[in-house]
Design an enzyme around this catalytic site. Structure first.
Site, PDB file in Angstrom:
ATOM      1  N   ALA A   8      -6.806   5.980   9.871  1.00  0.00           N
ATOM      2  CA  ALA A   8      -6.027   5.055  10.980  1.00  0.00           C
ATOM      3  C   ALA A   8      -6.370   3.704  10.606  1.00  0.00           C
ATOM      4  O   ALA A   8      -6.950   3.200  11.777  1.00  0.00           O
ATOM      5  CB  ALA A   8      -6.168   5.528  12.149  1.00  0.00           C
ATOM      6  N   GLY A  12      -2.471   3.383   7.905  1.00  0.00           N
ATOM      7  CA  GLY A  12      -2.411   4.655   8.753  1.00  0.00           C
ATOM      8  C   GLY A  12      -1.944   4.613  10.144  1.00  0.00           C
ATOM      9  O   GLY A  12      -0.769   5.157  10.429  1.00  0.00           O
ATOM     10  N   ASN A 104      -3.145   3.554  -3.397  1.00  0.00           N
ATOM     11  CA  ASN A 104      -2.945   2.765  -4.418  1.00  0.00           C
ATOM     12  C   ASN A 104      -3.475   3.377  -5.817  1.00  0.00           C
ATOM     13  O   ASN A 104      -4.416   4.219  -5.833  1.00  0.00           O
ATOM     14  CB  ASN A 104      -3.400   1.376  -4.609  1.00  0.00           C
ATOM     15  CG  ASN A 104      -2.822   0.343  -3.331  1.00  0.00           C
ATOM     16  OD1 ASN A 104      -1.735   0.616  -3.276  1.00  0.00           O
ATOM     17  ND2 ASN A 104      -3.755  -0.191  -2.586  1.00  0.00           N
ATOM     18  N   LYS A 187       4.390  -0.286  -8.373  1.00  0.00           N
ATOM     19  CA  LYS A 187       3.378  -0.564  -7.352  1.00  0.00           C
ATOM     20  C   LYS A 187       2.077  -0.845  -7.935  1.00  0.00           C
ATOM     21  O   LYS A 187       1.363  -1.956  -7.509  1.00  0.00           O
ATOM     22  CB  LYS A 187       3.472   0.165  -6.096  1.00  0.00           C
ATOM     23  CG  LYS A 187       2.435  -0.123  -5.063  1.00  0.00           C
ATOM     24  CD  LYS A 187       2.511  -0.980  -4.276  1.00  0.00           C
ATOM     25  CE  LYS A 187       1.385  -1.397  -3.210  1.00  0.00           C
ATOM     26  NZ  LYS A 187       1.235  -0.308  -2.495  1.00  0.00           N
TER      27      LYS A 187
END
Length: 310
Positions: A8, A12, A104, A187
Site C-alpha cells: 500500500a 497500491g 516494473n 513500459k
C-alpha cells in the site's frame, strides 16, 4: 470479485482505493507499520481525477489471516520481491487466487510463475505518477492512471474478463491487452530510460530535453532496451521506438520518475530490478548495453538509500 492489494505504497493505495471507491471488496496486505498508519489515518487520495477517502480499510499483516480472495494485485517495489514471494505462495495456496503483479521490469514474472504456477500469474503493469505524503496519503500528480493486464495462460481468461468489466466503474483505466508481454516490455523500456536519466541527473524529467546531450543519453537507453526486447522475442517497429524516445521530451518541467522521487527522499531504488535486470538479459543474449551499464554504475551506490545518510 474479492481483491487483495499486497503493498500500500502510492501505487497500491491509489489503485486499491479506486477499486474500493467503485464498490469492490478490497483489502490490503501490508507490513505492521503501514497497517497501523492505515488504521489510524485511513486511506486518502488527493488527485486531479477526484479525491477519495475511506476510514474503513481492511488490512492484513500475515498470510494466515487472508481468506476468500479471487485476485492478488501485487504492488510492491522490485527490491521487496524476495520478501513477498513466500507470502504470495501462502495466500495463493490458501485461496486459489490469481496474481496480477504491477512490478516494473520482466524478471519477476518467471520468479512468480515458479512460486505459484504459470496458470496463476497474469501479465500486467501500472502507469501513474504518485507519491505518499507524511501521513501516508496518496498525492497523485499526473492527469491519468492505468493498469494494463492480459492473459498469459488460458486459465486466466475468466478473471481477466471480470476485471475488464469493472473498468467502467473505476476512476482509473483498467485496460485488457491481447499482447500484454509487448506492452510490458514497452513500459520496461521507457521506465528504464526515464528513471535512469532523471535519477542520474538528479533533476526532474522536464530537464531531459533541455540539452541535446542529455536527451541523446536517454534515447540511447531506449534503443539498447529495444534491442534486448528483440533478443527476447518482442519485435518493435522503428516508429514505436522513435515514439518512446520522443515521449521523453513531453514531460512538464517538474514531473519526474518514481525512482527520482525515491532518491530525493533517501529511499531505496529499483536500480537492480530495472537496470540490473537489463544487464542480466544482455549477458544472457551475448550483447552489450554500455549506456545502461553506465547508469547502473552511477545509481548502484544509492540502491539501499542515500549512502550519505547511512
Amino acid at each position: 470479485m474479492n481483491i487483495l492489494v499486497q503493498g500500500a505504497g502510492a501505487l497500491g493505495a491509489y489503485f486499491g482505493g479506486r477499486l474500493l471507491e467503485s464498490g469492490q471488496n478490497v483489502s490490503f496486505f501490508v507490513r505492521e507499520k503501514r497497517a497501523a498508519q492505515l488504521i489510524k489515518e485511513g486511506l486518502k487520495i488527493n488527485s486531479p481525477e477526484g479525491n477519495f477517502e475511506s476510514k474503513d480499510v481492511t488490512v492484513y499483516t500475515s498470510p494466515e489471516q487472508v481468506k476468500n480472495i479471487d485476485l492478488v494485485i501485487l504492488a510492491v517495489k522490485g527490491y521487496h520481491l524476495d520478501q513477498v514471494i513466500p507470502q504470495v505462495q501462502a495466500i495463493v495456496q490458501q485461496t486459489g487466487a490469481c496474481v496480477l503483479p504491477l512490478l516494473n521490469g520482466m524478471e519477476h514474472l518467471e520468479r512468480l510463475q515458479e512460486a505459484v504456477g504459470k496458470e496463476k500469474v497474469i501479465g500486467g503493469f501500472a502507469s501513474i505518477i504518485a507519491t505518499l505524503n507524511a501521513q501516508g496519503h496518496v498525492e497523485h500528480t499526473s492527469g491519468g492512471s492505468a493498469i494494463k493486464f492480459g492473459v498469459l495462460h488460458n486459465e486466466q481468461t475468466e478473471i481477466c474478463e471480470q476485471l475488464e468489466e469493472i473498468h467502467h466503474h473505476v476512476k482509473a483505466n483498467l485496460l485488457r491487452e491481447e499482447n500484454i508481454l509487448k506492452h510490458m516490455w514497452k513500459k520496461y523500456i521507457f521506465i528504464t530510460a526515464l528513471s535512469g536519466i532523471t535519477s542520474a541527473m538528479q533533476l526532474p524529467a522536464g530537464f531531459i530535453a533541455s540539452t541535446e546531450a542529455t536527451f541523446t543519453v536517454a534515447k540511447k537507453v531506449i534503443y539498447e532496451m529495444s534491442m534486448l526486447a528483440k533478443q527476447e522475442g518482442i519485435s518493435l517497429a522503428e516508429q514505436e521506438v522513435e515514439m518512446m524516445a520522443n515521449n521523453l521530451k513531453g514531460f512538464k518541467k517538474d514531473a519526474t520518475s518514481s525512482m527520482h522521487q525515491d532518491m530525493r527522499k533517501g529511499l531505496p531504488l529499483e536500480v537492480e530490478h530495472l537496470h540490473g535486470g537489463a544487464l542480466r538479459l544482455a549477458v544472457k543474449n551475448h550483447v552489450t548495453v554500455p549506456v545502461i551499464e553506465t547508469l547502473y554504475g552511477i545509481l548502484k551506490p544509492y540502491e539501499n538509500g542515500n549512502p550519505n545518510l547511512r
